[in-house]
Design a protein around this motif. Structure first.
Motif, PDB file in Angstrom:
ATOM      1  N   GLY A  41       0.816  -1.116  -0.113  1.00 55.28           N
ATOM      2  CA  GLY A  41       0.086   0.007  -0.007  1.00 55.28           C
ATOM      3  C   GLY A  41       0.581   1.245  -0.247  1.00 55.28           C
ATOM      4  N   VAL A  42       0.227   2.477   0.011  1.00 53.72           N
ATOM      5  CA  VAL A  42       0.671   3.757  -0.001  1.00 53.72           C
ATOM      6  C   VAL A  42       1.763   4.118  -1.129  1.00 53.72           C
ATOM      7  N   SER A  43       1.508   3.828  -2.441  1.00 52.62           N
ATOM      8  CA  SER A  43       2.191   4.382  -3.570  1.00 52.62           C
ATOM      9  C   SER A  43       3.501   3.476  -3.777  1.00 52.62           C
ATOM     10  N   ILE A  44       3.257   1.966  -3.323  1.00 52.51           N
ATOM     11  CA  ILE A  44       4.301   1.046  -3.616  1.00 52.51           C
ATOM     12  C   ILE A  44       4.063   0.112  -4.813  1.00 52.51           C
ATOM     13  N   SER A  45       2.999  -0.414  -4.743  1.00 49.51           N
ATOM     14  CA  SER A  45       2.423  -1.286  -5.805  1.00 49.51           C
ATOM     15  C   SER A  45       1.734  -0.419  -6.923  1.00 49.51           C
ATOM     16  N   THR A  46       2.382  -0.027  -7.897  1.00 50.18           N
ATOM     17  CA  THR A  46       1.822   0.993  -8.751  1.00 50.18           C
ATOM     18  C   THR A  46       1.332   0.461 -10.060  1.00 50.18           C
ATOM     19  N   GLY A  47       0.786   1.260 -10.703  1.00 52.27           N
ATOM     20  CA  GLY A  47       0.338   0.427 -12.307  1.00 52.27           C
ATOM     21  C   GLY A  47       1.487   0.202 -12.963  1.00 52.27           C
ATOM     22  N   ILE A  48       2.584   1.011 -12.928  1.00 56.58           N
ATOM     23  CA  ILE A  48       3.991   0.416 -13.625  1.00 56.58           C
ATOM     24  C   ILE A  48       4.444  -0.927 -13.425  1.00 56.58           C
ATOM     25  N   SER A  49       4.434  -1.029 -11.946  1.00 61.30           N
ATOM     26  CA  SER A  49       4.859  -2.425 -11.508  1.00 61.30           C
ATOM     27  C   SER A  49       3.821  -3.544 -11.922  1.00 61.30           C
ATOM     28  N   ALA A  50       2.712  -3.230 -11.550  1.00 61.06           N
ATOM     29  CA  ALA A  50       1.457  -4.362 -11.778  1.00 61.06           C
ATOM     30  C   ALA A  50       1.449  -4.448 -13.467  1.00 61.06           C
ATOM     31  N   GLY A  51       1.364  -3.512 -14.232  1.00 60.95           N
ATOM     32  CA  GLY A  51       1.269  -3.549 -15.712  1.00 60.95           C
ATOM     33  C   GLY A  51       2.400  -4.748 -16.132  1.00 60.95           C
ATOM     34  N   HIS A  52       3.512  -4.467 -15.873  1.00 56.40           N
ATOM     35  CA  HIS A  52       4.699  -5.319 -16.455  1.00 56.40           C
ATOM     36  C   HIS A  52       4.594  -6.611 -15.836  1.00 56.40           C
TER      37      HIS A  52
END
Length: 472
Positions: free
Chosen positions: A23-34
């Motif tokens: 949480g809080v800005s660590i698991s982002t869309g960039i990481s998840a998308g890749h």
């Protein structure tokens, strides 16, 4: 090494690899998308996620409301906008591959409103909803409303039994998997019960086997279990793969994605991960949620330990062994402690810990004046980031919006420290990181010993998944 094959989860065949939500800005869309683009299930956190202005800059989460309730509404608005932004990024990067899940804490302030707001604002971009940190009974109802799968996080068969019997049996077809989060090994907040010893980790196999037996009793033989917490090399889990007793198993990685090129954490945090030793990450119970949590032992945690160690019980009047008078506060109000504790208080005062702060347990903790001012300021600035907070005594339940207890100076503002750590930049970021909360799984020390990270190598998400698939 046994072959690692695709698995059916959430109506799609994917690699049995899930990115753990942080949480809080660590698991982002960039990481998840890749992660999804590589064939697994990527996870965006919708716990106060970052949103962006028209130039792509992170929007600082600054609160202007004069009351906690007003700031709470601002927080929910930030969280919804941030969650939508991260879902869109993940969806675009994934390009239709893998799965995109959203993770939220049930005990987050306004959790249901945030979930609904993000799913409404990012239609079709999130395929699964993962939720833990509490008992999310209504998770299945929300998932059914949007026609997506749900993934409850539990730490025991007993917890899942309660969730299924109370609500999940009504929408069992949308149960994508059950996440077993090991309460001794996973990073962040953990689900240790009062009967479990935090210093005596249990073997996860019999606990997961008990969960599978409970699921089979409900006809959930083919619903995957996601093993979360302590997973590093899959060759160490060969006995779990294609095991008929356990049924379909998926593995979740929460700590390892911290150290990738796509990970948004500051460089100083990544470098700290590469130097950890065994025992540098451990369970503590300072969190304002009341849950145990796993974090890096740094000056932040050491200061919290010091607070609790400088603690004595008191009585407002002469009572039993409480015979020594002690003046506290600006007005010098008199309370009574034991003679031995009076001597300890004098020593702490001589060391500069001159402020005695009351706790909800009728004890006093001694801190330096600047620390007392910081604690009071943080409590006063509360924005209701949790459903209930023991640090500030906030509760999201009307009409009192209070948990009914005195604010607890032995804890901390979790929103403040996590935001500060996630957004540390510049030449002093190492110092900033050291003075704030750094969540991590208890296996994080393995970064320093795993040859994959030799010479400070930081992989891309795709390289990490490729490595994981080898089993090594």
């Amino acid at each position: 090494m046994k072959p690692i094959n695709a698995i059916r989860m959430g109506g799609t065949d994917i690699l049995p690899l899930v990115e753990g939500g942080k949480g809080v800005s660590i698991s982002t869309g960039i990481s998840a998308g890749h992660w999804a683009a590589a064939g697994g299930a990527g996870t965006v956190s919708i716990v106060n996620a970052d949103s962006y202005d028209k130039d792509g800059n992170v929007v600082p989460q600054v609160y202007h409301g004069k009351t906690r309730r007003e700031r709470h509404e601002e927080l929910i608005d930030y969280a919804i906008r941030g969650g939508i932004a991260q879902a869109r990024i993940a969806h675009e990067i994934a390009g239709g591959k893998g799965r995109i899940h959203a993770n939220i804490l049930w005990e987050m302030g306004g959790a249901e409103r945030v979930i609904n707001g993000v799913l409404e604002g990012a239609p079709g971009m999130i395929q699964g909803l993962t939720c833990g940190a509490g008992m999310p009974y209504r998770l299945s109802e929300i998932a059914a409303r949007f026609g997506i799968h749900y993934y409850p996080i539990v730490s025991s068969a007993r917890a899942f039994n309660a969730l299924w019997r109370r609500s999940y049996h009504k929408t069992g077809e949308l149960l994508g998997a059950v996440v077993y989060e090991d309460p001794w090994r996973a990073g962040g907040h953990n689900g240790l019960s009062n009967t479990e010893n935090p210093l005596a980790p249990e073997d996860p196999f019999p606990r997961v086997l008990a969960l599978r037996k409970q699921m089979r009793a409900f006809g959930l033989d083919d619903t995957p279990i996601i093993m979360a917490g302590g997973v590093w090399w899959l060759e160490e889990w060969q006995d779990w793969i294609d095991n008929p007793e356990l049924g379909p198993i998926v593995f979740q990685f929460g700590t390892r994605p911290l150290l990738t090129r796509e990970s948004p954490i500051p460089d100083a945090w990544k470098q700290r991960l590469l130097t950890l030793k065994k025992g540098d990450v451990f369970l503590n119970r300072f969190s304002p949620t009341g849950f145990y949590s796993s974090a890096v032992n740094n000056s932040f945690l050491r200061e919290l330990r010091g607070r609790s160690e400088r603690q004595i019980p008191f009585s407002p009047e002469l009572l039993g062994e409480h015979t020594a008078a002690l003046a506290i506060g600006a007005r010098g109000r008199q309370v009574f402690v034991t003679p031995a504790d009076a001597q300890r208080a004098r020593l702490w005062t001589e060391e500069g810990h001159t402020e005695a702060m009351r706790t909800p347990d009728n004890t006093l903790v001694f801190v330096a004046p600047e620390r007392a001012r910081e604690i009071l300021a943080d409590q006063g600035a509360c924005m209701g980031c949790l459903s209930e907070c023991r640090f500030s005594n906030w509760s999201q339940k009307p009409p009192a919006y209070s948990n009914g207890h005195k604010a607890d100076p032995r804890s901390y503002c979790i929103q403040k420290t996590l935001q500060t750590a996630a957004h540390a930049h510049g030449p002093d970021q190492a110092e900033v990181i050291d003075h704030n909360l750094m969540f991590g799984g208890t296996n994080a020390w393995r970064f320093a010993t795993d040859p994959f990270y030799a010479n400070g190598f930081v992989p891309t998400v795709a390289q990490l998944l490729e490595r994981i698939m080898t089993g090594r």
